[in-house]
Write a protein that holds these residues in place. Structure first.
Motif, PDB file in Angstrom:
ATOM      1  N   MET A 155       0.785  -1.151  -0.354  1.00 48.84           N
ATOM      2  CA  MET A 155      -0.338  -0.020   0.046  1.00 48.84           C
ATOM      3  C   MET A 155       0.990   1.004  -0.195  1.00 48.84           C
ATOM      4  N   SER A 156       0.258   2.363   0.069  1.00 45.83           N
ATOM      5  CA  SER A 156       1.560   2.841   0.167  1.00 45.83           C
ATOM      6  C   SER A 156       0.213   4.395   0.700  1.00 45.83           C
ATOM      7  N   LEU A 157       0.590   5.760   1.527  1.00 47.82           N
ATOM      8  CA  LEU A 157       0.161   6.087   2.459  1.00 47.82           C
ATOM      9  C   LEU A 157      -0.838   6.908   2.214  1.00 47.82           C
ATOM     10  N   VAL A 158      -0.979   7.496   0.499  1.00 45.62           N
ATOM     11  CA  VAL A 158      -2.025   8.511  -0.638  1.00 45.62           C
ATOM     12  C   VAL A 158      -2.261   7.126  -1.367  1.00 45.62           C
ATOM     13  N   GLY A 159      -3.439   7.109  -1.861  1.00 48.67           N
ATOM     14  CA  GLY A 159      -4.086   6.531  -3.099  1.00 48.67           C
ATOM     15  C   GLY A 159      -5.235   5.731  -3.081  1.00 48.67           C
ATOM     16  N   PRO A 160      -6.231   5.553  -3.774  1.00 51.26           N
ATOM     17  CA  PRO A 160      -7.555   4.224  -3.285  1.00 51.26           C
ATOM     18  C   PRO A 160      -7.437   3.364  -2.808  1.00 51.26           C
ATOM     19  N   ARG A 161      -8.438   3.413  -1.950  1.00 53.45           N
ATOM     20  CA  ARG A 161      -8.928   2.450  -0.458  1.00 53.45           C
ATOM     21  C   ARG A 161      -8.921   0.788  -1.391  1.00 53.45           C
ATOM     22  N   PRO A 162      -7.683  -0.117  -0.700  1.00 49.00           N
ATOM     23  CA  PRO A 162      -8.283  -1.205  -1.780  1.00 49.00           C
ATOM     24  C   PRO A 162      -9.599  -1.992  -1.490  1.00 49.00           C
ATOM     25  N   PRO A 163      -9.882  -2.563  -2.394  1.00 49.25           N
ATOM     26  CA  PRO A 163     -11.410  -3.271  -2.332  1.00 49.25           C
ATOM     27  C   PRO A 163     -11.298  -4.462  -2.008  1.00 49.25           C
ATOM     28  N   LEU A 164     -12.578  -5.339  -1.112  1.00 53.56           N
ATOM     29  CA  LEU A 164     -12.576  -6.916  -1.328  1.00 53.56           C
ATOM     30  C   LEU A 164     -12.566  -7.389  -2.681  1.00 53.56           C
ATOM     31  N   PRO A 165     -12.438  -8.663  -2.767  1.00 53.66           N
ATOM     32  CA  PRO A 165     -12.252  -9.670  -3.938  1.00 53.66           C
ATOM     33  C   PRO A 165     -13.925  -9.729  -4.646  1.00 53.66           C
TER      34      PRO A 165
ATOM     35  N   GLY B  23      -4.008   2.849  -1.672  1.00 56.59           N
ATOM     36  CA  GLY B  23      -3.589   4.322  -0.313  1.00 56.59           C
ATOM     37  C   GLY B  23      -4.487   3.918   1.743  1.00 56.59           C
ATOM     38  N   CYS B  24      -3.952   4.402   2.295  1.00 61.15           N
ATOM     39  CA  CYS B  24      -4.614   4.615   3.551  1.00 61.15           C
ATOM     40  C   CYS B  24      -5.192   5.597   3.188  1.00 61.15           C
ATOM     41  N   THR B  25      -5.048   6.486   3.179  1.00 57.51           N
ATOM     42  CA  THR B  25      -5.532   7.251   2.724  1.00 57.51           C
ATOM     43  C   THR B  25      -6.236   8.424   1.363  1.00 57.51           C
ATOM     44  N   GLY B  26      -6.782   8.804   1.062  1.00 62.50           N
ATOM     45  CA  GLY B  26      -7.310   9.227  -0.347  1.00 62.50           C
ATOM     46  C   GLY B  26      -8.074  10.387  -0.023  1.00 62.50           C
ATOM     47  N   LEU B  27      -8.427  11.008  -1.858  1.00 66.47           N
ATOM     48  CA  LEU B  27      -9.028  12.045  -2.302  1.00 66.47           C
ATOM     49  C   LEU B  27     -10.608  11.727  -1.422  1.00 66.47           C
ATOM     50  N   TRP B  28     -10.855  10.316  -1.876  1.00 64.70           N
ATOM     51  CA  TRP B  28     -12.588  10.064  -1.103  1.00 64.70           C
ATOM     52  C   TRP B  28     -12.516  10.668   0.647  1.00 64.70           C
ATOM     53  N   GLN B  29     -11.523  10.000   1.233  1.00 67.94           N
ATOM     54  CA  GLN B  29     -12.046  10.828   2.301  1.00 67.94           C
ATOM     55  C   GLN B  29     -12.246  11.606   3.134  1.00 67.94           C
ATOM     56  N   VAL B  30     -11.021  12.313   2.526  1.00 67.53           N
ATOM     57  CA  VAL B  30     -11.242  13.700   2.478  1.00 67.53           C
ATOM     58  C   VAL B  30     -11.758  14.541   1.729  1.00 67.53           C
ATOM     59  N   SER B  31     -13.078  14.045   0.893  1.00 65.98           N
ATOM     60  CA  SER B  31     -14.492  14.865   0.879  1.00 65.98           C
ATOM     61  C   SER B  31     -15.397  14.175   1.310  1.00 65.98           C
ATOM     62  N   GLY B  32     -16.073  13.810   1.777  1.00 65.83           N
ATOM     63  CA  GLY B  32     -16.933  13.438   2.240  1.00 65.83           C
ATOM     64  C   GLY B  32     -17.305  11.771   2.854  1.00 65.83           C
TER      65      GLY B  32
ATOM     66  N   VAL C 113       0.989  14.850   0.011  1.00 66.34           N
ATOM     67  CA  VAL C 113       1.368  15.981   0.999  1.00 66.34           C
ATOM     68  C   VAL C 113      -0.624  16.739   1.379  1.00 66.34           C
ATOM     69  N   MET C 114      -1.063  17.164   0.409  1.00 65.24           N
ATOM     70  CA  MET C 114      -2.087  18.175   0.516  1.00 65.24           C
ATOM     71  C   MET C 114      -3.360  16.910   0.941  1.00 65.24           C
ATOM     72  N   ILE C 115      -3.335  15.832   0.341  1.00 65.73           N
ATOM     73  CA  ILE C 115      -4.173  14.762   1.269  1.00 65.73           C
ATOM     74  C   ILE C 115      -3.317  14.397   2.658  1.00 65.73           C
ATOM     75  N   ILE C 116      -2.948  14.176   2.775  1.00 62.40           N
ATOM     76  CA  ILE C 116      -2.312  14.040   3.848  1.00 62.40           C
ATOM     77  C   ILE C 116      -2.464  15.085   5.021  1.00 62.40           C
ATOM     78  N   PHE C 117      -2.027  15.832   4.853  1.00 63.79           N
ATOM     79  CA  PHE C 117      -3.018  17.011   5.350  1.00 63.79           C
ATOM     80  C   PHE C 117      -3.932  16.914   5.876  1.00 63.79           C
ATOM     81  N   LYS C 118      -4.559  16.925   4.636  1.00 65.96           N
ATOM     82  CA  LYS C 118      -6.202  17.213   5.354  1.00 65.96           C
ATOM     83  C   LYS C 118      -7.163  16.263   5.370  1.00 65.96           C
TER      84      LYS C 118
END
Length: 232
Positions: free
Chosen positions: A151-161, A180-189, A215-220
């Motif tokens: 995984m990465s710190l930032v990226g799409p959440r990993p789905p289930l099979p 990723g552990c976090t991403g644009l989805w997590q900080v957008s609702g 970096v922006m997503i991590i801080f958000k």
């Protein structure tokens, strides 16, 4: 038969190419040093995080075991990563030990449309688990997945099979990068968004990913965790 399969594969490839162009996800030459810098940042920050948060890890493990001494404090779940490669994702256990067995009886209670399951008042969640989820502390062990490169710190959440099984060609585009552990989805609702909106945000991230965006997503993410009730 082989000719038919070949034709089907060509149709799928053509669809992927069409969506990639439409969303700007085609292979870009301008990424430069970004992949190297991103991976270096993942290694350094996840290693520091594991060391600094080790007392928190021990406290959470103790709380989980005090509430339910039978089950493991850690929960391992198969997730789908980059290029549809499966891996074992690590979380603190926030549900009862037989949560997976109870899932089929709760599928009709799903509160998110699409290939994803979310339920605000999920009866499988323990008292400690509810706190862990609300604060996203249950996600912290994924730093080990980041350190391993799964995984990465930032990226799409990993789905289930089982979720990927229902994916469309467009949905699978979110699997073209490391999850990723976090991403644009997590900080957008987060859980207030539909599955299609989540996919749209993931594709937006993939199309414009950069070190600055990460970096922006991590801080958000830190800001969201301190004042949000979106996690459940």
């Amino acid at each position: 038969m082989s000719s038919s399969r070949s034709n089907e594969a060509e149709v799928v490839d053509a669809s992927v190419d069409a969506y990639s162009v439409a969303y700007g996800l085609e292979r870009r030459q301008g990424l430069g040093l970004y992949p190297f810098v991103k991976r270096s940042m993942d290694i350094i920050l996840s290693f520091i995080g594991i060391i600094v948060l080790s007392p928190v890890f021990l406290l959470v493990i103790l709380l989980i075991k005090l509430e339910d001494s039978k089950g493991s404090a850690l929960f391992y779940q198969i997730r789908v990563g980059k290029n549809e490669c499966p891996f074992r994702m690590i979380k603190f256990r926030s549900m009862v030990t037989d949560a997976e067995d109870q899932l089929s009886a709760l599928l009709l209670e799903n509160e998110i449309e699409g290939a994803m399951f979310k339920m605000r008042n999920d009866p499988r969640i323990t008292r400690v688990g509810r706190f862990l989820r609300r604060t996203s502390i249950d996600e912290l062990p994924q730093l080990f997945n980041v350190l391993r490169g799964q995984m990465s710190l930032v990226g799409p959440r990993p789905p289930l099979p089982r979720e990927v099984h229902d994916y469309t060609v467009r949905d699978k585009l979110r699997l073209t990068v490391t999850p990723g552990c976090t991403g644009l989805w997590q900080v957008s609702g987060r859980n207030h968004l539909s599955f299609d909106e989540m996919v749209e945000l993931d594709l937006e991230y993939i199309s414009r990913r950069s070190l600055r965006t990460d970096v922006m997503i991590i801080f958000k993410t830190f800001r969201v965790l301190l004042g949000s009730n979106d996690a459940y």
